[in-house]
Design an enzyme around this catalytic site. Structure first.
Site, PDB file in Angstrom:
ATOM      1  N   HIS A  82      46.002  40.795  48.529  1.00 27.87           N
ATOM      2  CA  HIS A  82      45.596  40.644  47.124  1.00 27.87           C
ATOM      3  C   HIS A  82      46.534  41.379  46.416  1.00 27.87           C
ATOM      4  O   HIS A  82      46.642  42.618  46.306  1.00 27.87           O
ATOM      5  CB  HIS A  82      44.405  40.485  46.755  1.00 27.87           C
ATOM      6  CG  HIS A  82      44.017  39.698  45.388  1.00 27.87           C
ATOM      7  ND1 HIS A  82      44.111  40.662  44.310  1.00 27.87           N
ATOM      8  CD2 HIS A  82      43.645  38.657  45.352  1.00 27.87           C
ATOM      9  CE1 HIS A  82      44.142  39.513  43.291  1.00 27.87           C
ATOM     10  NE2 HIS A  82      43.444  38.602  43.701  1.00 27.87           N
ATOM     11  N   ASN A 100      37.072  34.454  44.894  1.00 28.16           N
ATOM     12  CA  ASN A 100      37.214  35.911  45.104  1.00 28.16           C
ATOM     13  C   ASN A 100      36.426  36.529  44.089  1.00 28.16           C
ATOM     14  O   ASN A 100      36.768  36.673  42.902  1.00 28.16           O
ATOM     15  CB  ASN A 100      38.554  35.980  45.205  1.00 28.16           C
ATOM     16  CG  ASN A 100      38.796  37.525  45.176  1.00 28.16           C
ATOM     17  OD1 ASN A 100      38.072  38.534  45.430  1.00 28.16           O
ATOM     18  ND2 ASN A 100      40.065  38.235  44.952  1.00 28.16           N
ATOM     19  N   GLU A 115      50.002  33.460  44.548  1.00 25.39           N
ATOM     20  CA  GLU A 115      49.125  34.032  43.378  1.00 25.39           C
ATOM     21  C   GLU A 115      50.146  34.586  42.553  1.00 25.39           C
ATOM     22  O   GLU A 115      50.295  35.910  42.379  1.00 25.39           O
ATOM     23  CB  GLU A 115      47.734  34.869  43.660  1.00 25.39           C
ATOM     24  CG  GLU A 115      46.782  34.469  44.266  1.00 25.39           C
ATOM     25  CD  GLU A 115      45.344  34.908  44.081  1.00 25.39           C
ATOM     26  OE1 GLU A 115      44.446  34.110  43.741  1.00 25.39           O
ATOM     27  OE2 GLU A 115      45.316  36.105  44.495  1.00 25.39           O
ATOM     28  N   GLU A 130      45.900  42.802  43.438  1.00 24.74           N
ATOM     29  CA  GLU A 130      45.155  44.087  43.032  1.00 24.74           C
ATOM     30  C   GLU A 130      45.418  45.059  44.238  1.00 24.74           C
ATOM     31  O   GLU A 130      45.445  46.365  43.784  1.00 24.74           O
ATOM     32  CB  GLU A 130      43.628  43.513  42.467  1.00 24.74           C
ATOM     33  CG  GLU A 130      43.862  42.968  41.329  1.00 24.74           C
ATOM     34  CD  GLU A 130      42.927  41.874  41.094  1.00 24.74           C
ATOM     35  OE1 GLU A 130      41.890  41.932  42.001  1.00 24.74           O
ATOM     36  OE2 GLU A 130      43.021  40.872  40.196  1.00 24.74           O
ATOM     37  N   SER A 179      44.055  32.163  37.194  1.00 19.69           N
ATOM     38  CA  SER A 179      43.406  31.537  36.054  1.00 19.69           C
ATOM     39  C   SER A 179      43.455  29.995  36.225  1.00 19.69           C
ATOM     40  O   SER A 179      43.514  29.012  35.372  1.00 19.69           O
ATOM     41  CB  SER A 179      44.432  31.467  34.986  1.00 19.69           C
ATOM     42  OG  SER A 179      44.400  33.050  34.629  1.00 19.69           O
TER      43      SER A 179
HETATM   44  P1  13P Z   1      41.629  34.736  38.194  1.00 19.89           P
HETATM   45  O1  13P Z   1      41.117  33.136  38.577  1.00 19.89           O
HETATM   46  O2  13P Z   1      40.759  35.327  37.629  1.00 19.89           O
HETATM   47  O3  13P Z   1      42.976  34.493  37.333  1.00 19.89           O
HETATM   48  O4  13P Z   1      41.939  35.399  39.548  1.00 19.89           O
HETATM   49  C1  13P Z   1      42.670  34.966  40.584  1.00 19.89           C
HETATM   50  C2  13P Z   1      42.812  35.833  41.735  1.00 19.89           C
HETATM   51  O5  13P Z   1      43.227  36.784  41.632  1.00 19.89           O
HETATM   52  C3  13P Z   1      42.082  35.242  42.919  1.00 19.89           C
HETATM   53  O6  13P Z   1      42.371  36.161  43.973  1.00 19.89           O
END
Ligand code: 13P
Length: 249
Positions: free
Chosen positions: A94, A9, A166, A96, A212
């Site tokens: 997601h 992503n 996540e 975010e 991560s």
């Molecule tokens: P990171 O791997 O940067 O923690 O992000 C994970 C993520 O939000 C994938 O959608």
């Protein structure tokens, strides 16, 4: 058999030339693998991503879409628009999008339905916040997210759903769920889905871990029984790191 999947992503990273450069690096480095490899560039570069990847085994997917088919929704992108440039899979839910753009479970239920009715496969993201985990509510929060956004589905819809757990506290923080924490939650998710939709769905749905994931920790997370791959943010922006994560599966 569940599919193994590693998806990158890219979030709001990489302009057109950056997208082309990273895709060309991936073409050179991604190994032949039974796992499905996906990348999600920003909307404006999707069309060119398909051009660059023509004939290669890397799937281009989208990061989001609007739930309505068309209309006065300035700045939004519909399922049909994604389909028309070749997209077959879209990430929805997601954290975010939930945190910064106010996407609720109820809205996501509509987005999932719209995606499926346009024959798009969905990578559905969900996961608890740090306070939820600290107070021991992480299982009930995840269960609610699944219920609210996905329990309206038909059993047959599940062929087109990939789940991505996540935990919000692990996204972009460098703090990863331990392999044991990931396994424990993935097993819970599988049980929750099995209880509602039956064992056939529960045992065949792919459940990815995101948060991560790095070359240094991917193998031990992917080794867990109920982890079918990863949704990778930061580490998917460097071809060598993303490829190392693919190799870990
Ligand atoms: P990171 O791997 O940067 O923690 O992000 C994970 C993520 O939000 C994938 O959608």
């Amino acid at each position: 058999m569940r599919r193994k999947i590693v998806a990158g992503n890219w979030k709001m990273n990489n302009d057109l030339s950056g997208t082309e450069a990273l895709l060309n690096d991936l073409i050179a480095l991604v190994p032949n693998t039974e796992a499905t490899v996906m990348v999600a560039p920003t909307f404006v570069n999707l069309f060119q991503a398909f051009n660059v990847l023509k004939g290669h085994n890397i799937e281009v997917i989208a990061q989001n879409m609007h739930q309505e088919p068309n209309g006065a929704f300035t700045g939004e992108i519909s399922a049909q628009m994604l389909k028309s440039v070749g997209v077959n899979t879209v990430i929805l839910g997601h954290s975010e999008r939930r945190a910064y753009f106010g996407e609720t479970d109820e809205l996501l239920a509509k987005k999932v339905a719209a995606a499926l009715s346009n024959e798009l496969q969905v990578v559905f993201c969900f996961g608890e916040e740090l306070e939820d985990r600290k107070s021991g509510r992480h299982f009930s929060v995840v269960e609610e997210q699944l219920k609210n956004a996905l329990f309206h589905l038909q059993t047959s819809d599940w062929e087109h759903i990939i789940l991505a757990y996540e935990p919000v506290w692990a996204i972009g923080t460098g703090e990863t769920a331990s392999p044991e924490q990931a396994q424990e939650m993935h097993a819970f998710i599988r049980k929750t889905i099995s209880e509602k939709f039956g064992d056939q769905v529960g045992t065949t749905v792919s459940i990815l871990y995101g948060g991560s994931v790095k070359p240094t920790n991917a193998a031990e997370i992917f080794a867990k029984q109920d982890v079918d791959g990863g949704l990778i943010g930061g580490a998917s922006l460097k071809a060598e790191d993303f490829v190392a994560i693919i190799n870990a599966i």
